[in-house]
Scaffold this motif. Structure first.
Motif, mmCIF file in Angstrom:
data_model
loop_
_atom_site.group_PDB
_atom_site.id
_atom_site.type_symbol
_atom_site.label_atom_id
_atom_site.label_comp_id
_atom_site.label_asym_id
_atom_site.label_seq_id
_atom_site.Cartn_x
_atom_site.Cartn_y
_atom_site.Cartn_z
ATOM 1 N N ALA A 80 0.837 -1.208 0.000
ATOM 2 C CA ALA A 80 0.000 0.000 0.000
ATOM 3 C C ALA A 80 0.869 1.253 0.000
ATOM 4 N N PHE A 90 -9.701 4.799 -13.311
ATOM 5 C CA PHE A 90 -10.379 3.605 -13.818
ATOM 6 C C PHE A 90 -11.470 3.964 -14.826
ATOM 7 N N PHE A 96 -15.787 7.280 -4.366
ATOM 8 C CA PHE A 96 -16.424 6.754 -3.157
ATOM 9 C C PHE A 96 -17.793 7.423 -2.999
ATOM 10 N N VAL A 112 -4.479 8.196 4.024
ATOM 11 C CA VAL A 112 -3.226 7.491 3.763
ATOM 12 C C VAL A 112 -2.049 8.259 4.372
ATOM 13 N N GLN B 120 -14.428 -0.406 -5.767
ATOM 14 C CA GLN B 120 -14.194 0.387 -4.560
ATOM 15 C C GLN B 120 -12.935 -0.083 -3.848
ATOM 16 N N ASP B 122 -10.446 -1.556 -5.372
ATOM 17 C CA ASP B 122 -9.354 -1.156 -6.265
ATOM 18 C C ASP B 122 -8.987 0.310 -6.055
ATOM 19 N N ALA B 123 -10.015 1.178 -6.012
ATOM 20 C CA ALA B 123 -9.752 2.613 -5.900
ATOM 21 C C ALA B 123 -9.068 2.927 -4.568
ATOM 22 N N ALA B 124 -9.551 2.301 -3.498
ATOM 23 C CA ALA B 124 -8.946 2.546 -2.187
ATOM 24 C C ALA B 124 -7.500 2.062 -2.181
ATOM 25 N N ALA B 125 -7.281 0.869 -2.740
ATOM 26 C CA ALA B 125 -5.932 0.312 -2.781
ATOM 27 C C ALA B 125 -5.026 1.195 -3.636
ATOM 28 N N ALA B 126 -5.537 1.642 -4.785
ATOM 29 C CA ALA B 126 -4.709 2.437 -5.693
ATOM 30 C C ALA B 126 -4.272 3.747 -5.056
ATOM 31 N N LEU B 127 -5.071 4.265 -4.125
ATOM 32 C CA LEU B 127 -4.675 5.495 -3.431
ATOM 33 C C LEU B 127 -3.588 5.218 -2.398
ATOM 34 N N GLY B 128 -3.385 3.937 -2.101
ATOM 35 C CA GLY B 128 -2.369 3.582 -1.114
ATOM 36 C C GLY B 128 -2.954 3.273 0.256
ATOM 37 N N MET B 129 -4.279 3.087 0.321
ATOM 38 C CA MET B 129 -4.870 2.734 1.621
ATOM 39 C C MET B 129 -4.488 1.308 1.973
ATOM 40 N N ARG B 130 -4.109 1.111 3.218
ATOM 41 C CA ARG B 130 -3.880 -0.249 3.692
ATOM 42 C C ARG B 130 -5.235 -0.940 3.819
ATOM 43 N N PRO B 131 -5.254 -2.281 3.794
ATOM 44 C CA PRO B 131 -6.537 -2.986 3.817
ATOM 45 C C PRO B 131 -7.442 -2.565 4.979
ATOM 46 N N VAL B 133 -7.486 0.307 6.595
ATOM 47 C CA VAL B 133 -7.971 1.673 6.374
ATOM 48 C C VAL B 133 -9.073 1.664 5.321
#
Ligand code: ADP
Ligand code: MG
Lengths: 256, 241
Positions: A80, A90, A96, A112, B120, B122-131, B133
């Protein structure tokens, strides 16, 4: 900026990426074209480790990404962290829905980077202005058109100050009249020197903005070169037949 | 009718039944809050990467779902004291009802989490959020919203099921009714009142759940309806007034 060496990926025994190697320099804009199912999305998703490659090496910004020195995949948390330097946009925006437009754009820095709210939102407002949507800050994504949602998604990715932006068919889900605004934002980004990899069927955009075009088919890079080379004089028969089918189709649509 | 329903008895019984209803509502609120929280923890535990935790939790869910609530309550109150575990009737009821409802709510939460589109994540992960978060900031807010109507229905069920606690001598409304009617043998008057009192609380609760469902359907902005397309995209349509 990005170096990919011998990337392989298969799903349930089907080889989707076949020894893909690729180098993208800082500030370069690379257009990726190819028929549906040729592995373009999978390539981008591997670059961001949304898919785990079977083999191959991915370097981002001079560092081997997502695996440690001994070749083991990093922990979810460290993946991450690495990923936050790569922005991704995408086809279906994936905003969100429970957050406002402003909160969407501020979500990366806040959740983050753990910046405080005021600071994140101030920067988010500036980015929204940059994509021409300052007045939509307090609405929810569902109240926006597809084109506006995609511009918000671009702003959201930019908020993390990425070194590279990956675009996966950013305009394919949009009504034709909304495509232009999104492409304009992307073109501006390219002119500002952002390193970009853009998967798209918008050949006009690739011709105008991309410094290099990559043609993919059946999980391989079949051919790459400058837009002039690929569009005017493709060396490979498969590139020729793909381009002629796409360009004829677009001409018939009257949108070319 | 007048010969059947005794208004004088009704007047004297009313305060007793009302005290019982208070206990019923108390049980509902306490067990409701506890199981809304515990059910979510159970749902998350079932998705944990840690195998043993998953097995324990899934064993618990299956144990609860495969046996009657009535037996679970009786077991806690009447059987556990033989192995030295002793609770008051009220605590036994809270424990039994909470463990029971949580198992069902865990399934509800899980279905909600699974209903959040892959995009959703994918988008969270792509921003760098840890699982973790991504779960807290992106997935759960949407998942919980999706299941609000189902959670509401379970709360209404819980309200009705608290009547089973009468069997382990919790002085809720049914128990109060049993006491009063056993003294007077006027089952008709007392149970008619019990019936009406349950309805008086249960019916508004059902209306509230329907209202919540409408709010959820009206979308996050309160004006639109959200449709998830087969490709994982999200489309919206204006609600027809
Ligand atoms: N998660 C997945 N599971 C199984 N097969 C997949 C998955 N993602 C993609 N594929 C398959 O991989 C191939 C390449 O897909 P994709 O990378 O999406 O191609 P493109 O973006 O060029 O259309 C397709 O045949 C697709 O069905
Ligand atoms: Mg694709």
């Amino acid at each position: 900026m990005i170096t990919v060496t011998d990337l392989c990926k298969s799903f349930d025994g089907t080889q989707v990426l076949n020894n893909v190697s690729l180098t993208v320099a800082a500030g370069e804009v690379v257009g990726v074209i190819g028929p549906s199912g040729s592995g373009k999305s999978t390539l981008l998703r591997c670059l961001n480790h949304l898919e785990t490659p079977d083999s191959g090496v991915i370097e981002v910004d001079g560092h081997q990404a997502y695996i440690d020195e001994r070749g083991k995949t990093l922990s979810a948390a460290r993946i991450a962290d690495t990923r936050s330097g790569v922005g991704m946009v995408f086809q279906h925006f994936n905003l969100f829905p429970h957050l406002t437009v402003l909160q969407n754009v501020a979500s990366g820095p806040r959740f983050v980077r753990r910046k405080d709210r005021a600071e994140s939102e101030q920067r988010a407002r500036a980015l929204l202005a940059q994509v021409g949507l300052a007045e939509k800050a307090d609405q929810h994504p569902e109240q926006l058109s597809g084109g506006q949602q995609q511009r918000v998604a671009i702003a959201r990715a930019l908020a993390m100050q990425p070194k590279v932006m990956l675009f996966d068919e950013p305009t394919s889900a949009l009504d034709p009249e909304l495509v232009g605004d999104v492409l304009a934002v992307m073109q501006q980004l390219a002119e500002d020197g952002m390193t970009m990899i853009v998967v798209t069927h918008e050949m006009g955009f690739v011709r105008k903005v991309a410094g290099r075009v990559i043609f993919m088919d059946e999980g391989r890079i079949v051919e790459q070169g400058s837009p002039a080379e690929i569009f005017e004089a493709p060396a490979q028969p498969r590139t020729r037949s793909f381009l002629s089918s796409v360009l004829t189709h677009t001409a018939q649509d009257g949108t070319a | 009718m007048s010969s059947l329903f005794d208004p004088d008895l009704a007047r004297t019984a009313f305060p007793v039944l009302l005290r019982g209803l208070l206990v019923t509502v108390e049980l509902t609120v306490i067990c409701g809050v506890l199981s809304l929280a515990f059910g979510l923890l159970v749902a998350l535990a079932r998705m944990s990467p840690f195998g043993p935790l998953r097995w324990i939790v899934s064993g618990y869910v299956q144990l609860v779902r495969a046996t009657p609530l009535l037996i679970q309550l009786i077991y806690i109150y009447y059987a556990l004291p033989f192995v030295g575990i002793r609770f008051s009737p009220f605590v036994s009821a809270v424990l039994g009802l909470t463990l029971n409802v949580s198992a069902y709510l865990a399934e509800v939460y899980r279905s909600g989490i699974e209903a959040v589109p892959r995009g959703q994540h994918d988008a969270a992960a792509a921003l760098g959020m840890r699982p973790s978060v991504a779960m807290v900031r992106v997935i759960l807010p949407q998942a919980i919203r999706i299941v609000i109507p189902a959670l509401g229905n379970y709360m209404v069920s819980l309200f009705k099921d608290t009547s089973l606690a009468a069997v382990i001598t919790v002085q809720e409304m049914l128990f109060a009714g049993q006491i009063v009617s056993a003294e007077t043998y006027d089952y008709f008057t007392i149970y008619t009142m019990v019936f009406i009192l349950y309805f008086a609380v249960g019916y508004p609760a059902i209306r509230l759940v329907i209202l919540l469902e409408k709010r959820v359907k009206a979308g996050y902005s309160g004006r639109k309806k959200l449709i998830v397309t087969p490709t994982g995209g999200v489309e919206t349509v204006e609600l027809i007034k």
